[in-house]
Scaffold this active site. Structure first.
Site, short mmCIF file in Angstrom:
data_model
loop_
_atom_site.label_atom_id
_atom_site.label_comp_id
_atom_site.label_asym_id
_atom_site.label_seq_id
_atom_site.Cartn_x
_atom_site.Cartn_y
_atom_site.Cartn_z
N PHE A 33 0.81 -1.23 0.00
CA PHE A 33 0.00 0.00 0.00
C PHE A 33 0.84 1.27 0.00
O PHE A 33 0.52 2.24 -0.68
CB PHE A 33 -0.95 0.00 1.21
CG PHE A 33 -1.96 -1.10 1.14
CD1 PHE A 33 -3.13 -0.93 0.42
CD2 PHE A 33 -1.72 -2.32 1.76
CE1 PHE A 33 -4.04 -1.96 0.31
CE2 PHE A 33 -2.64 -3.36 1.66
CZ PHE A 33 -3.80 -3.17 0.93
N ARG A 34 1.92 1.28 0.80
CA ARG A 34 2.62 2.54 1.09
C ARG A 34 4.03 2.65 0.54
O ARG A 34 4.64 3.70 0.64
CB ARG A 34 2.60 2.79 2.61
CG ARG A 34 1.19 3.02 3.10
CD ARG A 34 1.03 3.11 4.61
NE ARG A 34 -0.39 3.30 4.92
CZ ARG A 34 -1.26 2.31 5.01
NH1 ARG A 34 -0.88 1.06 4.84
NH2 ARG A 34 -2.54 2.57 5.25
N GLN A 99 -3.19 -8.95 8.15
CA GLN A 99 -3.94 -7.81 7.62
C GLN A 99 -4.20 -8.02 6.14
O GLN A 99 -4.86 -7.21 5.50
CB GLN A 99 -3.11 -6.53 7.80
CG GLN A 99 -2.78 -6.19 9.23
CD GLN A 99 -1.71 -5.08 9.30
OE1 GLN A 99 -2.02 -3.90 9.24
NE2 GLN A 99 -0.46 -5.48 9.41
N HIS A 119 -8.56 -7.75 8.23
CA HIS A 119 -9.11 -6.84 7.22
C HIS A 119 -9.88 -7.56 6.13
O HIS A 119 -10.09 -7.02 5.04
CB HIS A 119 -7.99 -5.99 6.62
CG HIS A 119 -7.36 -5.04 7.61
ND1 HIS A 119 -6.14 -4.44 7.43
CD2 HIS A 119 -7.82 -4.60 8.81
CE1 HIS A 119 -5.86 -3.66 8.49
NE2 HIS A 119 -6.86 -3.75 9.34
N CYS A 127 -22.56 -9.06 1.01
CA CYS A 127 -23.56 -7.99 1.16
C CYS A 127 -23.31 -7.25 2.47
O CYS A 127 -23.14 -7.88 3.52
CB CYS A 127 -24.96 -8.59 1.15
SG CYS A 127 -26.22 -7.41 1.67
N ASN A 218 10.99 -6.19 8.35
CA ASN A 218 10.44 -5.21 7.40
C ASN A 218 11.60 -4.42 6.81
O ASN A 218 12.51 -4.02 7.53
CB ASN A 218 9.48 -4.25 8.13
CG ASN A 218 8.48 -3.61 7.19
OD1 ASN A 218 7.66 -4.32 6.61
ND2 ASN A 218 8.55 -2.31 7.00
N ILE A 236 11.94 -10.06 3.05
CA ILE A 236 11.26 -11.13 3.79
C ILE A 236 11.55 -12.51 3.19
O ILE A 236 11.83 -13.46 3.92
CB ILE A 236 9.73 -10.86 3.80
CG1 ILE A 236 9.44 -9.64 4.66
CG2 ILE A 236 8.97 -12.08 4.32
CD1 ILE A 236 8.09 -8.99 4.37
P1 OAD Z 1 2.06 -1.19 3.93
O1 OAD Z 1 2.15 -0.99 2.45
O2 OAD Z 1 1.66 -0.04 4.76
O3 OAD Z 1 3.48 -1.71 4.48
C1 OAD Z 1 4.16 -2.77 3.87
C2 OAD Z 1 5.58 -2.79 4.40
O4 OAD Z 1 6.24 -3.92 3.86
C3 OAD Z 1 6.37 -1.56 3.98
O5 OAD Z 1 6.93 -0.94 5.15
C4 OAD Z 1 7.47 -2.11 3.07
O6 OAD Z 1 8.72 -1.47 3.28
C5 OAD Z 1 7.55 -3.55 3.50
N1 OAD Z 1 7.94 -4.48 2.42
C6 OAD Z 1 7.41 -4.59 1.18
N2 OAD Z 1 7.97 -5.60 0.49
C7 OAD Z 1 8.91 -6.14 1.32
C8 OAD Z 1 9.84 -7.22 1.20
N3 OAD Z 1 9.94 -7.97 0.09
N4 OAD Z 1 10.66 -7.48 2.26
C9 OAD Z 1 10.58 -6.73 3.40
N5 OAD Z 1 9.72 -5.74 3.57
C10 OAD Z 1 8.89 -5.43 2.55
O7 OAD Z 1 1.11 -2.47 4.14
P2 OAD Z 1 0.38 -2.93 5.50
O8 OAD Z 1 1.20 -2.60 6.70
O9 OAD Z 1 -0.02 -4.34 5.31
O10 OAD Z 1 -5.86 -2.01 5.21
O11 OAD Z 1 -0.89 -2.01 5.48
C11 OAD Z 1 -1.81 -2.08 6.53
C12 OAD Z 1 -3.20 -1.84 6.03
O12 OAD Z 1 -3.24 -0.60 5.30
C13 OAD Z 1 -3.68 -2.85 5.00
O13 OAD Z 1 -4.17 -4.03 5.60
C14 OAD Z 1 -4.76 -2.11 4.30
C15 OAD Z 1 -4.05 -0.79 4.11
O14 OAD Z 1 -4.89 0.32 4.00
C16 OAD Z 1 -7.06 -1.63 4.79
O15 OAD Z 1 -7.30 -1.41 3.62
C17 OAD Z 1 -8.09 -1.50 5.88
ZN ZN Z 2 -28.11 -8.71 1.53
#
Ligand code: OAD
Ligand code: ZN
Length: 246
Positions: A33-34, A99, A119, A127, A218, A236
């Protein structure tokens, strides 16, 4: 090195609870995502209240989901998923908290009942009124026929991917089970999450406060690195690859 220390901690632990974010699935072709190029750097999230209020928002949300379908359909478990599944088969992991919405822990061999999805799951639809489940192919057919996102055949409320959007209530049962696992493990592995989305981001600290050791894997720093017993700031797949077993 970090991997060696992690190996020792895994060997010493009797109950390991992994907690995963989108970073574990990037090697499977699913963007996070980020990070640069992540989903929220390309599209702004559609909050739940907007999805409920606006047919345009529902149409846009489903168009995005259909555009991602080849990516989700082609994704296979990566080295991180397979390593955690190996520890699960060895009896060291009672359940996994995620998540992620991509179903890849189930695909790697976890029983569905042992995957706690905070999530939700994007591989089917639900629905928002009566919680009736739908296959994505049904939604796609309806969308193609009418040109817009369909409502529930039973109650008429909107049908959404079975995921949790911003502003939507957390799944109560998943929160309870995640809390129970977190408080009873002796090793908690936070893997591939930026740890910025709450309440999910509260679990690593809860584990620490309950006496577990905390490992954060991470490639970018997180706000919780300073409470971890071990921080591995590397890829990872490379880090967990050595733990892929039979
Ligand atoms: P993020 O995108 O916020 O964070 C993913 C992390 O993984 C980042 O800090 C990257 O640096 C790291 N990363 C990516 N690839 C990697 C790799 N190969 N090795 C090591 N590190 C790696 O994603 P989440 O923390 O899962 O929720 O995001 C949390 C929630 O925000 C999601 O579940 C989603 C989103 O909005 C909802 O939509 C409610
Ligand atoms: Zn329904």
């Amino acid at each position: 090195s970090g991997v060696e220390q992690l190996g020792n901690m895994i060997a010493e632990a009797s109950s390991i609870v992994p907690f995963t974010g989108a970073g574990i699935s990037t090697e499977c072709g699913i963007p996070d995502f980020r990070s640069p190029g992540g989903l929220w750097t390309r599209n702004r999230p559609i909050p739940f209240d907007e999805f409920v209020a606006s047919q345009d928002a529902r149409d846009e949300s489903w168009r995005r989901r259909f555009a991602m379908e080849p990516t989700f359909a082609a994704a296979k478990p990566g080295r991180g998923h397979r390593a955690l599944a190996s520890l699960y088969r060895a009896g060291k992991v009672p359940g996994i908290i995620t998540q992620n919405i991509d179903n890849l822990h189930q695909a790697s061999g976890f029983k569905a009942t042992d995957v706690i999805e905070l999530h939700g799951n994007t591989t089917y639809a639900r629905c928002i009124g009566c919680s009736k489940d739908y296959e994505l192919s049904w939604v796609k057919r309806q969308f193609d026929q009418s040109g817009s996102a369909p409502d529930c055949a039973d109650c008429g409320d909107p049908v959404k991917t079975a995921t949790i959007s911003f502003g939507q209530a957390m799944p109560e049962d998943a929160m309870l089970r995640a809390t129970e696992l977190t408080k009873t493990c002796d090793l908690f592995l936070a893997i591939g999450s930026s740890l910025v989305v709450w309440p999910a981001a509260g679990f690593p600290m809860m584990a620490k406060n309950s006496g577990a050791r905390l490992v954060i894997i991470n490639k970018e720093p997180t706000d919780q690195d300073d409470i971890a017993d071990l921080v591995i700031r590397h890829d990872i797949g490379d880090t967990l690859g050595p733990f892929v077993g039979n």
